[in-house]
Design a protein around this motif. Structure first.
Motif, PDB file in Angstrom:
ATOM      1  N   ARG A  26       0.990  -1.233  -0.027  1.00  0.00           N
ATOM      2  CA  ARG A  26      -0.086   0.078  -0.048  1.00  0.00           C
ATOM      3  C   ARG A  26       0.896   1.213   0.114  1.00  0.00           C
ATOM      4  NH1 ARG A  26      -3.416  -3.513   3.087  1.00  0.00           N
ATOM      5  NH2 ARG A  26      -2.630  -2.975   4.825  1.00  0.00           N
ATOM      6  N   LYS A  27       1.859   1.371   0.887  1.00  0.00           N
ATOM      7  CA  LYS A  27       2.817   2.523   0.809  1.00  0.00           C
ATOM      8  C   LYS A  27       3.642   2.618  -0.367  1.00  0.00           C
ATOM      9  CE  LYS A  27       3.860   2.618   5.657  1.00  0.00           C
ATOM     10  NZ  LYS A  27       4.942   2.394   6.845  1.00  0.00           N
ATOM     11  N   ALA A  28       3.912   1.604  -0.835  1.00  0.00           N
ATOM     12  CA  ALA A  28       4.902   1.664  -2.222  1.00  0.00           C
ATOM     13  C   ALA A  28       3.666   1.972  -3.429  1.00  0.00           C
ATOM     14  CB  ALA A  28       5.309   0.249  -2.492  1.00  0.00           C
ATOM     15  N   ALA A  29       2.507   1.677  -3.292  1.00  0.00           N
ATOM     16  CA  ALA A  29       1.689   2.305  -4.401  1.00  0.00           C
ATOM     17  C   ALA A  29       1.498   3.773  -4.162  1.00  0.00           C
ATOM     18  CB  ALA A  29       0.453   1.419  -4.185  1.00  0.00           C
ATOM     19  N   VAL A  30       1.118   3.934  -3.075  1.00  0.00           N
ATOM     20  CA  VAL A  30       0.943   5.641  -2.994  1.00  0.00           C
ATOM     21  C   VAL A  30       2.279   6.325  -3.411  1.00  0.00           C
ATOM     22  CG1 VAL A  30       0.711   7.559  -1.401  1.00  0.00           C
ATOM     23  CG2 VAL A  30      -0.890   5.480  -1.283  1.00  0.00           C
ATOM     24  N   GLY A  31       3.398   5.966  -2.959  1.00  0.00           N
ATOM     25  CA  GLY A  31       4.582   6.571  -3.434  1.00  0.00           C
ATOM     26  C   GLY A  31       4.866   6.453  -4.961  1.00  0.00           C
ATOM     27  N   GLY A  32       4.727   5.286  -5.374  1.00  0.00           N
ATOM     28  CA  GLY A  32       4.765   5.400  -6.910  1.00  0.00           C
ATOM     29  C   GLY A  32       3.799   6.096  -7.703  1.00  0.00           C
ATOM     30  N   ILE A  33       2.578   6.382  -7.229  1.00  0.00           N
ATOM     31  CA  ILE A  33       1.410   7.271  -7.802  1.00  0.00           C
ATOM     32  C   ILE A  33       2.060   8.795  -7.472  1.00  0.00           C
ATOM     33  CG2 ILE A  33      -0.848   8.030  -7.808  1.00  0.00           C
ATOM     34  CD1 ILE A  33      -1.605   5.509  -6.756  1.00  0.00           C
ATOM     35  N   MET A  34       2.751   9.054  -6.510  1.00  0.00           N
ATOM     36  CA  MET A  34       2.998  10.441  -6.288  1.00  0.00           C
ATOM     37  C   MET A  34       4.265  10.540  -7.437  1.00  0.00           C
ATOM     38  SD  MET A  34       2.634  13.022  -4.258  1.00  0.00           S
ATOM     39  CE  MET A  34       3.315  14.413  -3.438  1.00  0.00           C
ATOM     40  N   GLU A  35       5.115   9.762  -7.536  1.00  0.00           N
ATOM     41  CA  GLU A  35       6.447   9.869  -8.484  1.00  0.00           C
ATOM     42  C   GLU A  35       5.890  10.204  -9.755  1.00  0.00           C
ATOM     43  OE1 GLU A  35       9.462  10.321  -7.455  1.00  0.00           O
ATOM     44  OE2 GLU A  35       9.073   9.678  -5.339  1.00  0.00           O
ATOM     45  N   VAL A  36       4.918   9.474 -10.066  1.00  0.00           N
ATOM     46  CA  VAL A  36       4.457   9.683 -11.682  1.00  0.00           C
ATOM     47  C   VAL A  36       3.731  10.953 -11.636  1.00  0.00           C
ATOM     48  CG1 VAL A  36       2.602   8.801 -13.208  1.00  0.00           C
ATOM     49  CG2 VAL A  36       4.430   7.153 -12.116  1.00  0.00           C
ATOM     50  N   GLU A  37       2.759  11.333 -10.717  1.00  0.00           N
ATOM     51  CA  GLU A  37       1.978  12.671 -10.856  1.00  0.00           C
ATOM     52  C   GLU A  37       3.030  13.779 -10.705  1.00  0.00           C
ATOM     53  OE1 GLU A  37      -1.061  12.878 -11.840  1.00  0.00           O
ATOM     54  OE2 GLU A  37      -0.788  10.579 -12.124  1.00  0.00           O
ATOM     55  N   ALA A  38       4.142  13.585  -9.741  1.00  0.00           N
ATOM     56  CA  ALA A  38       4.898  14.931  -9.608  1.00  0.00           C
ATOM     57  C   ALA A  38       5.829  15.080 -10.964  1.00  0.00           C
ATOM     58  CB  ALA A  38       5.781  14.649  -8.407  1.00  0.00           C
ATOM     59  N   GLN A  89      -2.158  15.116  -2.860  1.00  0.00           N
ATOM     60  CA  GLN A  89      -2.900  15.838  -3.836  1.00  0.00           C
ATOM     61  C   GLN A  89      -2.657  17.388  -3.659  1.00  0.00           C
ATOM     62  OE1 GLN A  89      -4.066  14.085  -6.670  1.00  0.00           O
ATOM     63  NE2 GLN A  89      -3.920  16.446  -7.444  1.00  0.00           N
ATOM     64  N   ILE A  90      -2.843  17.807  -2.373  1.00  0.00           N
ATOM     65  CA  ILE A  90      -2.848  19.238  -2.160  1.00  0.00           C
ATOM     66  C   ILE A  90      -1.411  19.891  -2.547  1.00  0.00           C
ATOM     67  CG2 ILE A  90      -2.942  20.967  -0.158  1.00  0.00           C
ATOM     68  CD1 ILE A  90      -5.092  19.240   0.977  1.00  0.00           C
ATOM     69  N   HIS A  91      -0.387  18.807  -2.153  1.00  0.00           N
ATOM     70  CA  HIS A  91       0.826  19.071  -2.390  1.00  0.00           C
ATOM     71  C   HIS A  91       1.074  19.311  -3.890  1.00  0.00           C
ATOM     72  CE1 HIS A  91       5.529  18.172  -2.036  1.00  0.00           C
ATOM     73  NE2 HIS A  91       5.289  19.448  -2.391  1.00  0.00           N
ATOM     74  N   LEU A  92       0.639  18.410  -4.734  1.00  0.00           N
ATOM     75  CA  LEU A  92       0.727  18.423  -5.992  1.00  0.00           C
ATOM     76  C   LEU A  92       0.121  19.749  -6.779  1.00  0.00           C
ATOM     77  CD1 LEU A  92       0.191  14.586  -7.294  1.00  0.00           C
ATOM     78  CD2 LEU A  92       2.403  16.135  -7.125  1.00  0.00           C
ATOM     79  N   ASP A  93      -0.930  19.874  -6.289  1.00  0.00           N
ATOM     80  CA  ASP A  93      -1.807  21.124  -6.559  1.00  0.00           C
ATOM     81  C   ASP A  93      -1.065  22.422  -6.521  1.00  0.00           C
ATOM     82  OD1 ASP A  93      -3.929  19.344  -7.332  1.00  0.00           O
ATOM     83  OD2 ASP A  93      -5.102  19.869  -5.825  1.00  0.00           O
ATOM     84  N   GLU A  94      -0.159  22.462  -5.355  1.00  0.00           N
ATOM     85  CA  GLU A  94       0.548  23.683  -4.846  1.00  0.00           C
ATOM     86  C   GLU A  94       1.710  23.572  -5.951  1.00  0.00           C
ATOM     87  OE1 GLU A  94       0.157  26.355  -2.643  1.00  0.00           O
ATOM     88  OE2 GLU A  94      -1.804  25.532  -2.777  1.00  0.00           O
ATOM     89  N   MET A  95       2.407  22.419  -6.301  1.00  0.00           N
ATOM     90  CA  MET A  95       3.456  22.471  -7.132  1.00  0.00           C
ATOM     91  C   MET A  95       2.946  23.039  -8.752  1.00  0.00           C
ATOM     92  SD  MET A  95       5.103  18.893  -6.224  1.00  0.00           S
ATOM     93  CE  MET A  95       6.483  18.819  -7.753  1.00  0.00           C
ATOM     94  N   LYS A  96       1.726  22.743  -9.132  1.00  0.00           N
ATOM     95  CA  LYS A  96       1.457  23.118 -10.350  1.00  0.00           C
ATOM     96  C   LYS A  96       1.654  24.610 -10.551  1.00  0.00           C
ATOM     97  CE  LYS A  96      -1.835  19.347 -11.221  1.00  0.00           C
ATOM     98  NZ  LYS A  96      -3.084  18.810 -10.990  1.00  0.00           N
ATOM     99  N   LYS A  97       1.565  25.406  -9.320  1.00  0.00           N
ATOM    100  CA  LYS A  97       1.722  26.820  -9.429  1.00  0.00           C
ATOM    101  C   LYS A  97       3.038  27.264  -9.559  1.00  0.00           C
ATOM    102  CE  LYS A  97      -2.600  27.001  -6.417  1.00  0.00           C
ATOM    103  NZ  LYS A  97      -3.109  27.149  -5.241  1.00  0.00           N
TER     104      LYS A  97
END
Length: 159
Positions: A26-38, A89-97
């Motif tokens: 579960r942790k690896a899945a979340v980390g992997g999704i975060m890497e792809v989206e970032a 998701q909030i962190h990624l949304d901030e990064m988009k700015k």
């Protein structure tokens, strides 16, 4: 299931994966999704070519790793997240700015921190009693350690 009633944790017992293995997946899945989206954001918002190239590698490698991890989790009957927790998701949304050099520094700093945590997580995974999980973690750890070294090198060049 016990007598037709779902018992929390029973899917772990049925799959042969212990709770540590399920938590790892579960942790690896979340980390992997975060890497792809970032990485997708970095390809748009980064100013330096080295950062864009790194993001492209993250996108390719983590997309492949996520697919393997998901297939393994399904086989072992462990449900992994398909989306990020709200705070990520909030962190990624901030990064988009963010744009340019400020984005480059933020993203590469994040990549150093994230890959250090991910290396530690996958080292734990290599110690799991499930042979398949151990093999998956060992194979992926090698790639993640390369990412960690690359991230540190690029981050140091941005200072």
């Amino acid at each position: 299931m016990v007598n037709g009633d779902h018992v929390a944790g029973s899917e772990v017992v049925e799959s042969g994966i212990d709770e540590a293995g399920a938590t790892f997946l579960r942790k690896a899945a979340v980390g992997g999704i975060m890497e792809v989206e970032a990485a997708k954001i970095a390809q748009e918002n980064a100013s330096r070519q080295a950062v864009k190239d790194f993001a492209a590698k993250m996108l390719t490698d983590h997309t492949n790793a996520n697919k393997e991890l998901k297939e393994f989790a399904v086989k072992k009957k462990v449900i992994t997240p398909d989306a990020l927790p709200a705070e990520d998701q909030i962190h990624l949304d901030e990064m988009k700015k963010m744009k340019g050099a400020a984005f480059d520094q933020h993203y590469m700093g994040m990549m150093v921190t994230d890959h250090e945590k991910t290396v530690a997580l996958f080292k734990e995974g290599t110690q799991n009693r499930d042979a398949g999980l151990k093999q998956l973690a060992t194979k992926t750890l090698t790639v993640i350690q390369q990412h960690d070294e690359m991230a540190k090198k690029i981050a140091s060049e941005l200072k």
